[in-house]
Design a protein around this motif. Structure first.
Motif, mmCIF file in Angstrom:
data_model
loop_
_atom_site.group_PDB
_atom_site.id
_atom_site.type_symbol
_atom_site.label_atom_id
_atom_site.label_comp_id
_atom_site.label_asym_id
_atom_site.label_seq_id
_atom_site.Cartn_x
_atom_site.Cartn_y
_atom_site.Cartn_z
ATOM 1 N N ASP A 1 13.376 -70.735 -10.082
ATOM 2 C CA ASP A 1 12.902 -69.871 -9.002
ATOM 3 C C ASP A 1 12.043 -68.777 -9.640
ATOM 4 O O ASP A 1 12.563 -67.939 -10.389
ATOM 5 N N ASP B 1 10.284 -65.411 -9.813
ATOM 6 C CA ASP B 1 10.684 -64.195 -9.110
ATOM 7 C C ASP B 1 9.893 -62.983 -9.592
ATOM 8 O O ASP B 1 10.205 -62.401 -10.634
ATOM 9 N N TYR C 1 21.350 -58.839 -8.494
ATOM 10 C CA TYR C 1 20.208 -58.801 -7.574
ATOM 11 C C TYR C 1 20.590 -58.045 -6.304
ATOM 12 O O TYR C 1 21.763 -57.867 -5.999
ATOM 13 N N ALA C 2 19.575 -57.620 -5.554
ATOM 14 C CA ALA C 2 19.804 -56.775 -4.371
ATOM 15 C C ALA C 2 20.625 -57.497 -3.304
ATOM 16 O O ALA C 2 21.242 -56.862 -2.462
ATOM 17 N N ASP C 3 20.642 -58.827 -3.333
ATOM 18 C CA ASP C 3 21.437 -59.565 -2.322
ATOM 19 C C ASP C 3 22.892 -59.724 -2.765
ATOM 20 O O ASP C 3 23.665 -60.430 -2.111
ATOM 21 N N SER D 1 23.975 -61.198 -5.531
ATOM 22 C CA SER D 1 24.194 -62.279 -6.492
ATOM 23 C C SER D 1 23.961 -61.760 -7.901
ATOM 24 O O SER D 1 23.409 -60.677 -8.095
ATOM 25 N N PHE E 1 24.387 -69.069 -6.592
ATOM 26 C CA PHE E 1 23.547 -69.872 -7.489
ATOM 27 C C PHE E 1 24.131 -71.275 -7.663
ATOM 28 O O PHE E 1 23.395 -72.260 -7.715
ATOM 29 N N LEU F 1 16.215 -68.746 -13.017
ATOM 30 C CA LEU F 1 15.090 -67.925 -12.572
ATOM 31 C C LEU F 1 14.099 -67.688 -13.690
ATOM 32 O O LEU F 1 14.486 -67.633 -14.867
ATOM 33 N N ASP G 1 7.427 -59.730 -3.654
ATOM 34 C CA ASP G 1 8.611 -60.271 -4.322
ATOM 35 C C ASP G 1 8.780 -61.747 -4.002
ATOM 36 O O ASP G 1 9.370 -62.113 -2.985
ATOM 37 N N GLY H 1 10.734 -63.793 -5.162
ATOM 38 C CA GLY H 1 12.135 -64.223 -5.215
ATOM 39 C C GLY H 1 12.916 -63.877 -3.969
ATOM 40 O O GLY H 1 14.086 -64.264 -3.840
ATOM 41 N N THR H 2 12.294 -63.131 -3.046
ATOM 42 C CA THR H 2 12.956 -62.802 -1.783
ATOM 43 C C THR H 2 12.368 -63.688 -0.699
ATOM 44 O O THR H 2 11.155 -63.836 -0.614
ATOM 45 N N LEU I 1 11.196 -57.873 4.387
ATOM 46 C CA LEU I 1 12.185 -56.841 4.708
ATOM 47 C C LEU I 1 11.458 -55.507 4.777
ATOM 48 O O LEU I 1 10.892 -55.047 3.781
ATOM 49 N N VAL J 1 14.905 -53.746 6.048
ATOM 50 C CA VAL J 1 15.271 -53.590 4.630
ATOM 51 C C VAL J 1 16.514 -52.711 4.518
ATOM 52 O O VAL J 1 17.076 -52.552 3.431
ATOM 53 N N ILE K 1 10.025 -54.964 1.171
ATOM 54 C CA ILE K 1 10.069 -56.139 0.285
ATOM 55 C C ILE K 1 9.252 -57.254 0.934
ATOM 56 O O ILE K 1 9.684 -57.849 1.927
HETATM 57 O O1 LIG Z 1 18.016 -60.220 -3.870
HETATM 58 C C1 LIG Z 1 16.884 -60.505 -3.571
HETATM 59 C C2 LIG Z 1 16.116 -61.555 -4.329
HETATM 60 N N1 LIG Z 1 16.951 -62.292 -5.277
HETATM 61 C C3 LIG Z 1 16.103 -62.891 -6.303
HETATM 62 C C4 LIG Z 1 16.919 -63.674 -7.290
HETATM 63 C C5 LIG Z 1 17.761 -64.713 -6.605
HETATM 64 C C6 LIG Z 1 18.619 -64.070 -5.531
HETATM 65 C C7 LIG Z 1 17.777 -63.287 -4.559
HETATM 66 N N2 LIG Z 1 16.194 -59.967 -2.563
HETATM 67 C C8 LIG Z 1 16.715 -58.997 -1.703
HETATM 68 C C9 LIG Z 1 17.803 -59.276 -0.921
HETATM 69 C C10 LIG Z 1 18.303 -58.304 -0.038
HETATM 70 C C11 LIG Z 1 17.691 -57.056 0.007
HETATM 71 C C12 LIG Z 1 16.599 -56.800 -0.784
HETATM 72 C C13 LIG Z 1 16.089 -57.766 -1.649
HETATM 73 O O2 LIG Z 1 16.178 -55.532 -0.545
HETATM 74 C C14 LIG Z 1 17.069 -54.956 0.387
HETATM 75 O O3 LIG Z 1 17.989 -55.963 0.770
#
Ligand SMILES: O=C(CN1CCCCC1)Nc1ccc2c(c1)OCO2
Length: 324
Positions: free
Chosen positions: A30, A32, A76-78, A80, A113, A121, A215, A217-218, A222, A292, A299
């Motif tokens: 992926d 990113d 990561y922001a989500d 994970s 994942f 990634l 981004d 990877g998103t 958002l 967001v 994003i």
């Molecule tokens: O986490 C990510 C992207 N991330 C990239 C690597 C794989 C898993 C997903 N984006 C994201 C997800 C939620 C969010 C955000 C960004 O900003 C605010 O809320």
């Protein structure tokens, strides 16, 4: 050496995966632009976590060099994340190769994942946010720049069909009209720029003090609550669903376009690309533009790049786009 590699969307358009050769072993990664670590599913993972993925086995690569004194851990922001140790190996993406690239071997990955389609990634943000310790590693793109005609990569990510990542040159067959560029502020490690206004139909609005990042990877776009609520006010059946975790609407709706500032330029996503997926209730669909939440950084993910060819140019640095 300039090149282009195919980016294939997974069946749900959640991510675009690119075949990458590492020491002669091909993994689907992926790409990113929102992070700066190149990490892979490895034989260091539990056998159950390896199931369903291509696995990098350093013992099968004649060009692998151990660097297990270096470790990494990323969140990561989500929510994970992954972590592990390091080595170096030769990496090839399309026609572009790097020798001695730091490869981050995962010995732990979070559940999303394991259940996801990717094998790791490849980070394309600025190396300043790489998580390798004690010494941060350079990204593949940073290491490749000296071999490229221009120090740039570009993302072509059409919805529901194969796209591409181009390295070293833009490809005019992938966009219409002219590329327009904005200076990038890389101080947070992202391809970041001011993004201070939006427009939905005849409604214009301010996102004063907001920035945006591109981004890859998103999955979704958002944005500021102000913009997102203004958008779905123009969708008569829309509601913000706790069940689905965002705005949903009748799948039969004709959705409005949304436009927003990228620096002094205006980007547009046609409404036809904003019906992202089906939602939990029968006949409802989930929007590709969502809030967001807190903060002042929009994003701009794959849904933005479904409609626009994105150019990430390290000279400057700057970000450019054109309708694709
Ligand atoms: O986490 C990510 C992207 N991330 C990239 C690597 C794989 C898993 C997903 N984006 C994201 C997800 C939620 C969010 C955000 C960004 O900003 C605010 O809320």
């Amino acid at each position: 050496q300039d090149g282009s590699a195919t980016a294939s969307p997974d069946p749900n358009n959640v991510e675009y995966l690119v075949p990458v050769s590492i020491g002669g072993e091909t993994l689907n990664l992926d790409f990113d632009s929102g992070s700066a670590d190149l990490w892979v599913f490895s034989t260091l993972l539990s056998s159950s976590d390896q199931q369903g993925h291509n696995i990098y086995d350093s013992s099968k690569s004649s060009t692998f060099q151990d660097q297990s004194s270096s470790t990494w851990s990323i969140q990561y922001a989500d929510g994970s994340g992954a972590s592990g140790t390091c080595g170096t190996d030769d990496v090839t993406v399309g026609g572009t190769s790097v020798q001695g690239q730091v490869i981050e071997l995962a010995n732990q990955v979070s559940s999303s994942f394991v259940s996801g389609a990717g094998d790791g990634l490849l980070g394309l943000a600025f190396s300043s946010i790489n998580t390798v310790q004690p010494q941060p590693a350079q990204t593949f793109f940073d290491n490749a720049q000296s071999s490229l005609d221009k120090p740039l990569f570009a993302a072509y990510l059409p919805k529901d069909t194969d796209g591409a990542y181009d390295f070293g040159a833009t490809d005019s067959s992938k966009f219409t009209g002219s590329l327009v560029y904005t200076d990038v502020d890389s101080s947070n490690g992202f391809w970041e720029y001011p993004s201070t206004s939006f427009k939905v139909g005849s409604t214009s609005g301010s996102m004063s003090g907001f920035t945006g990042i591109t981004d890859t990877g998103t999955t979704l776009v958002l944005m500021s609550d102000t913009a997102v609520s203004a958008y779905y006010k123009q969708v008569s059946s829309a509601s913000n669903s706790q069940t689905d975790g965002g705005y949903v609407f009748d799948c039969s709706e004709t959705l409005p376009d949304i436009s927003f500032a990228i620096g002094d330029n205006t980007a547009t996503i046609p409404g036809s690309l904003i019906n992202f997926s089906s939602a939990s209730a029968s006949g409802t669909c989930f929007g590709g533009v969502q809030s967001v939440g807190s903060g002042s950084q929009n994003i701009y993910g794959d849904v933005f790049l479904n409609a626009n060819y994105g150019v990430f140019d390290a000279s400057g640095p700057s970000f450019g786009f054109a309708t694709s």
